[in-house]
Scaffold this active site. Sequence first.
Site, PDB file in Angstrom:
ATOM      1  N   HIS A 162      40.127  25.379  53.601  1.00  0.00           N
ATOM      2  CA  HIS A 162      41.213  26.691  53.540  1.00  0.00           C
ATOM      3  C   HIS A 162      41.582  26.343  56.050  1.00  0.00           C
ATOM      4  CE1 HIS A 162      39.474  28.755  50.485  1.00  0.00           C
ATOM      5  NE2 HIS A 162      40.684  29.594  50.290  1.00  0.00           N
ATOM      6  N   HIS A 198      47.566  27.179  53.524  1.00  0.00           N
ATOM      7  CA  HIS A 198      46.328  29.412  53.572  1.00  0.00           C
ATOM      8  C   HIS A 198      45.283  28.210  52.727  1.00  0.00           C
ATOM      9  CE1 HIS A 198      44.164  32.247  52.427  1.00  0.00           C
ATOM     10  NE2 HIS A 198      43.927  32.044  51.543  1.00  0.00           N
ATOM     11  N   GLU A 216      30.134  54.210  48.563  1.00  0.00           N
ATOM     12  CA  GLU A 216      29.271  53.537  48.156  1.00  0.00           C
ATOM     13  C   GLU A 216      28.946  51.808  48.281  1.00  0.00           C
ATOM     14  OE1 GLU A 216      29.852  57.061  45.771  1.00  0.00           O
ATOM     15  OE2 GLU A 216      30.883  55.667  46.222  1.00  0.00           O
TER      16      GLU A 216
END
Length: 665
Positions: free
Chosen positions: A33, A264, A411
């Site tokens: 990337h 990207h 959580e």
Amino acid sequence: MTSSSSPAVSPRSMANALRALAMDAVQAANSGHPGMPMGMADVATVLFKQFLKYDPSAPDWHDRDRFVLSAGHGSMLLYGLLHLTGYGDFSLDEIKNFRQFGARTAGHPEYGVGGGIETTTGPLGQGLANAVGLALAERTLAARHGQALVDHRTYVIAGDGCLMEGISQEAISLAGHQKLSKLIVLFDDNGISIDGPTSLSTSDDHISRFEASGWACTAIDGHDPDAIAAALTAAQSSDKPSLIACKTTIGYGAPTKAGTAGSHGAPLGADEIAATRTALDWPYPAFVIPDDIAAAWKAAGNRGKALHAAWRDRLAAAANQDEFTTAMAAPSDAAARAAITAMKQKLAAEPVKIASRVASQNSIEALVPAVPSLIVGSADLTGSNNTKVAAMTAIDADNPDGNYMYYGIREHAMAAAMNGMALHGGVIAAGGTFLVFTDYCRPAIRLAALMGLGTIYVMTHDSIGLGEDGPTHQPVEHLAALRAIPNLNVYRPADAVETAECWEAAIIDRATPSVLALSRQGLSQLRTEFSADNPCLRGGYVLADAATGKRQVTFIASGSEVELATTARAALEADGIATAVVSMPCLDRFQSQDRSYQDEVLAPGSATVVVEAGIRQGWDGLIGRDGAFIGMSHFGESAPAGKLFEHFGITAAAVEAAARAQLAG
């Protein structure tokens, strides 16, 4: 911490060195990337050149600033920074071997393979939540040991993807509530994801979002070094965590691919790289950094040496030097063992029938004075998880020197923040929720296992034994799913004694995370004679051997079902059938034992019945072709626990009948 390196080399030239290394390494690997490193090179240059406190010659310096690349796919940005600033683990050969087998420069940063990588990132948003834990640990340790020894910041580079992930909202909400003013997030606001413009899928106003969670926010041009420096300077004195939204161009400098998804996640290509060199005025061959720019980067890396030396002097002169050094080291096994041994002696003298979650609370109470680095918390289930004891005080902005965290119903962020606390050092992090909600924690648990962190997950309500809350809250597949994660120890203790022993095992094992699966219902104490030995460290052991003669039947069970196995054993022994009960609190540990010990415990050739109120998966290696399994094969129901065990056939009578059927063969 601000300074400057060689005035002859501009920040843009230094940033272009990062861009060149990124595009060259990705091209050589034919994967990776390049876009994010090229887009955030200016921001990273200002950060590492002027603000970040670090010493490449001592990457484990306790009071260094922490830098987290939450957008881990842009790993070449981090590797380039570490190479250029002088980290010994990141030579030019490592850069050239980007994404190759055995290289430290993996596709995504991996904690432990080289100095300067503070955490494993790649799953988006995890690094941001880790950083919350890093900042929490810093603040708590500063309160305990003084800012002369603990006074550093945590910096994060996060991308659009990190902020789309749900964990990001949990993390920024927790950080804002805790007022973690030394946490600074640099948002790579490039507006591009793999699919194309982020406008395809999101229209969030991140500034407003962070501000609503109690952050100080500003937006800047991410390619303007002066604006970057000004924003970072302002963040140093903020009384809130800071978000700096850096407007950048992904693939900056690439003539046709900059600002597009094309830069990207794929190499730019030879022609585009050649054109980029021209556009950036970078006329140097691949992997070549001119001497003056290399020297400027080395000067940036050397900035922290004097600060490190001054810190060492303060530590040497500090009255609490020994206390601090001890706190930052691994905890004493002897102290934890002594606390648990004393608890076991009391249990032998005064046996109890209590839920293992209550036994866990008693274990925590014994461990808190012995292991001061232990910080426990819960995701809004403190009273149900039994994670808080009288000696604990809550951690917040007004009381950073606490040892209990109210994580709220977060959580995922809890588990990831615990990873950050463990990564920081000086803290053993434990956190609780219901076992069924390990599904919400799982990505962070997996990363803890991958990184070899000794985090502890206190997971209560471990089976259909929780009763009336029904199948939404009754874990059925969860034990098997957790046992499938490499380097994770899943403990399911059978009584108060085993619970204490499992806590001891979890505390002393700093390289493997532990899940404690604990019951809601009361469990009879099965071991009433004191022994200083901890058989749970071997995962499984013979709890009750055959009374006489060669063993004919072996019952293997965990948790609440061990008592069923002992009842079934009594019935068979009464008929002269030599039967043993094997308690298996940790299948993971048992499977790592040598074959001779396993055979001693299992007695191959005997009729085998495994009983656990979960699914069969994971047990077949012990059951064998002819053995039997008593447990769950579907989801549970809403009813009292006793009725459910009877309905699903998880009873002593069923265990006994399965053994008799095998013997009748």
